[in-house]
Design an enzyme around this catalytic site. Structure first.
Site, PDB file in Angstrom:
ATOM      1  N   ALA A 114     -34.938 -21.020-114.933  1.00  0.00           N
ATOM      2  CA  ALA A 114     -35.508 -20.532-116.192  1.00  0.00           C
ATOM      3  C   ALA A 114     -35.519 -21.537-117.339  1.00  0.00           C
ATOM      4  CB  ALA A 114     -34.744 -19.290-116.640  1.00  0.00           C
ATOM      5  N   ASP A 182     -39.860 -20.548-110.508  1.00  0.00           N
ATOM      6  CA  ASP A 182     -40.649 -21.631-111.100  1.00  0.00           C
ATOM      7  C   ASP A 182     -39.942 -22.913-110.652  1.00  0.00           C
ATOM      8  OD1 ASP A 182     -42.599 -22.826-112.666  1.00  0.00           O
ATOM      9  OD2 ASP A 182     -41.390 -22.749-114.485  1.00  0.00           O
ATOM     10  N   CYS A 235     -45.322 -27.084-111.045  1.00  0.00           N
ATOM     11  CA  CYS A 235     -46.236 -27.800-111.940  1.00  0.00           C
ATOM     12  C   CYS A 235     -46.648 -29.097-111.247  1.00  0.00           C
ATOM     13  CB  CYS A 235     -45.624 -28.025-113.307  1.00  0.00           C
ATOM     14  SG  CYS A 235     -43.994 -28.726-113.253  1.00  0.00           S
TER      15      CYS A 235
HETATM   16  N1  SAM Z   1     -39.210 -21.971-115.918  1.00  0.00           N
HETATM   17  C1  SAM Z   1     -38.934 -23.010-116.883  1.00  0.00           C
HETATM   18  C2  SAM Z   1     -39.789 -22.748-118.115  1.00  0.00           C
HETATM   19  O1  SAM Z   1     -40.806 -22.085-118.029  1.00  0.00           O
HETATM   20  O2  SAM Z   1     -39.400 -23.234-119.198  1.00  0.00           O
HETATM   21  C3  SAM Z   1     -39.183 -24.395-116.325  1.00  0.00           C
HETATM   22  C4  SAM Z   1     -38.394 -24.641-115.054  1.00  0.00           C
HETATM   23  S1  SAM Z   1     -38.481 -26.286-114.429  1.00  0.00           S
HETATM   24  C5  SAM Z   1     -40.066 -26.339-113.765  1.00  0.00           C
HETATM   25  C6  SAM Z   1     -37.487 -26.174-113.010  1.00  0.00           C
HETATM   26  C7  SAM Z   1     -36.021 -25.854-113.273  1.00  0.00           C
HETATM   27  O3  SAM Z   1     -35.384 -25.675-112.010  1.00  0.00           O
HETATM   28  C8  SAM Z   1     -35.218 -26.941-113.969  1.00  0.00           C
HETATM   29  O4  SAM Z   1     -34.734 -26.437-115.189  1.00  0.00           O
HETATM   30  C9  SAM Z   1     -34.061 -27.231-113.015  1.00  0.00           C
HETATM   31  O5  SAM Z   1     -32.824 -27.433-113.668  1.00  0.00           O
HETATM   32  C10 SAM Z   1     -34.025 -25.965-112.180  1.00  0.00           C
HETATM   33  N2  SAM Z   1     -33.451 -26.062-110.827  1.00  0.00           N
HETATM   34  C11 SAM Z   1     -33.475 -27.106-109.961  1.00  0.00           C
HETATM   35  N3  SAM Z   1     -32.887 -26.755-108.799  1.00  0.00           N
HETATM   36  C12 SAM Z   1     -32.489 -25.466-108.931  1.00  0.00           C
HETATM   37  C13 SAM Z   1     -31.801 -24.541-108.094  1.00  0.00           C
HETATM   38  N4  SAM Z   1     -31.422 -24.875-106.859  1.00  0.00           N
HETATM   39  N5  SAM Z   1     -31.533 -23.303-108.566  1.00  0.00           N
HETATM   40  C14 SAM Z   1     -31.916 -22.959-109.827  1.00  0.00           C
HETATM   41  N6  SAM Z   1     -32.566 -23.780-110.669  1.00  0.00           N
HETATM   42  C15 SAM Z   1     -32.830 -25.009-110.229  1.00  0.00           C
END
Ligand code: SAM
Length: 254
Positions: A114, A182, A235
């Site tokens: 998130a 996401d 993205c």
């Molecule tokens: N949804 C957010 C927004 O709209 O502002 C953007 C999310 S960004 C594309 C992807 C996110 O996934 C990053 O903040 C990262 O820290 C998180 N992430 C990476 N691996 C993850 C995991 N195994 N479980 C949860 N989050 C994770």
């Protein structure tokens, strides 16, 4: 345009065929950011009365607008209305995601990745602050930005967690009506907005990202109630991380 990775351009040429030229030209046009009115703090009508910016509506969401970064005009990111949470600055395409998830007031919703909260604040607005939103992110630094944005936008129905997806799945079981993944990805769609992201890209990145995305989907799907809705977004453009990840996940589950 010239500093886009050559391997990325070849990949897009192969993917887009006749549409490649039009795609390439986009990188030479000025970037237009988006602003989404936060309906937890104001209404469309109220905001239009006080709006100091030059806004152009976005067709796929009622609350979203584009604006150009005109140096002579006030910057939406520096305006007191931003600090007051009247809107969230968000890529126009990102505004489609919560609309597709379609969370309703009173539902239980999980936003698995998130931070910093663009989609979570939109989800909470569609839920009208009713029901439960679990906003998770694995990154301990980014959850602070998430907390700040949820607070700025007046979100009152959210719990923030900083956990691995499998740990959440072991705790919650099939608990949620709607889930958004996401996913972390190779981020190709950020090259225009954030040129420094081009340096972190590598042609082999997609393969590793896809493996991680399938693992995340495996754990996260355990938390969906029967007949619930899981929305998966990235993205990036690579089919491997989009259709490929979904196909690998569905192969195990259909
Ligand atoms: N949804 C957010 C927004 O709209 O502002 C953007 C999310 S960004 C594309 C992807 C996110 O996934 C990053 O903040 C990262 O820290 C998180 N992430 C990476 N691996 C993850 C995991 N195994 N479980 C949860 N989050 C994770």
């Amino acid at each position: 345009m010239s500093d886009l990775p050559q391997a990325y351009l070849s990949q897009m040429r192969h993917l887009l065929g006749d549409e490649y030229q039009a795609f390439k030209e986009v990188y030479d046009r000025p970037f237009k950011n988006g602003l989404r009115i936060n309906t937890l703090k104001t209404t469309q009508e109220e905001f239009q009365r006080i709006n100091p910016f030059d806004l152009e509506p976005i067709p796929w969401t009622n609350s979203g607008f584009r604006f150009s970064s005109d140096p002579d005009r006030e910057k939406p990111g520096r305006h007191p209305y931003h600090a007051a949470g009247l809107y969230y600055l968000q890529e126009p395409t990102a505004m489609l995601v919560a609309e597709v998830l379609d969370p309703k007031p009173g539902e239980r919703v999980l936003d698995l990745a998130a931070a910093p909260g663009g989609k979570a604040t939109h989800i909470a607005a569609l839920m009208k602050n009713k029901g439960l939103l679990v906003a998770n992110d694995i990154d301990p630094k980014r959850v602070w930005d998430l907390a700040e944005n949820l607070e700025r936008c007046g979100v009152r129905n959210a719990v923030i967690t900083n956990e691995r997806p499998q740990k959440l799945a072991d705790f919650f079981g099939p608990f949620f009506d709607k889930i958004l993944v996401d996913a972390p990805c190779s981020g190709e769609a950020l090259f225009r907005k954030n040129p420094s992201s081009r340096d972190q890209w590598h042609p082999n990145l997609a393969k590793g990202c896809s493996r991680r995305q399938v693992r995340i989907l495996e754990s996260t799907s355990q938390m969906l109630k029967p007949n619930g809705r899981l929305v998966y977004t990235t993205c990036t453009f690579t089919p491997e991380e989009n259709e490929g990840t979904i196909a690998r996940f569905l192969k195990k589950h259909l």
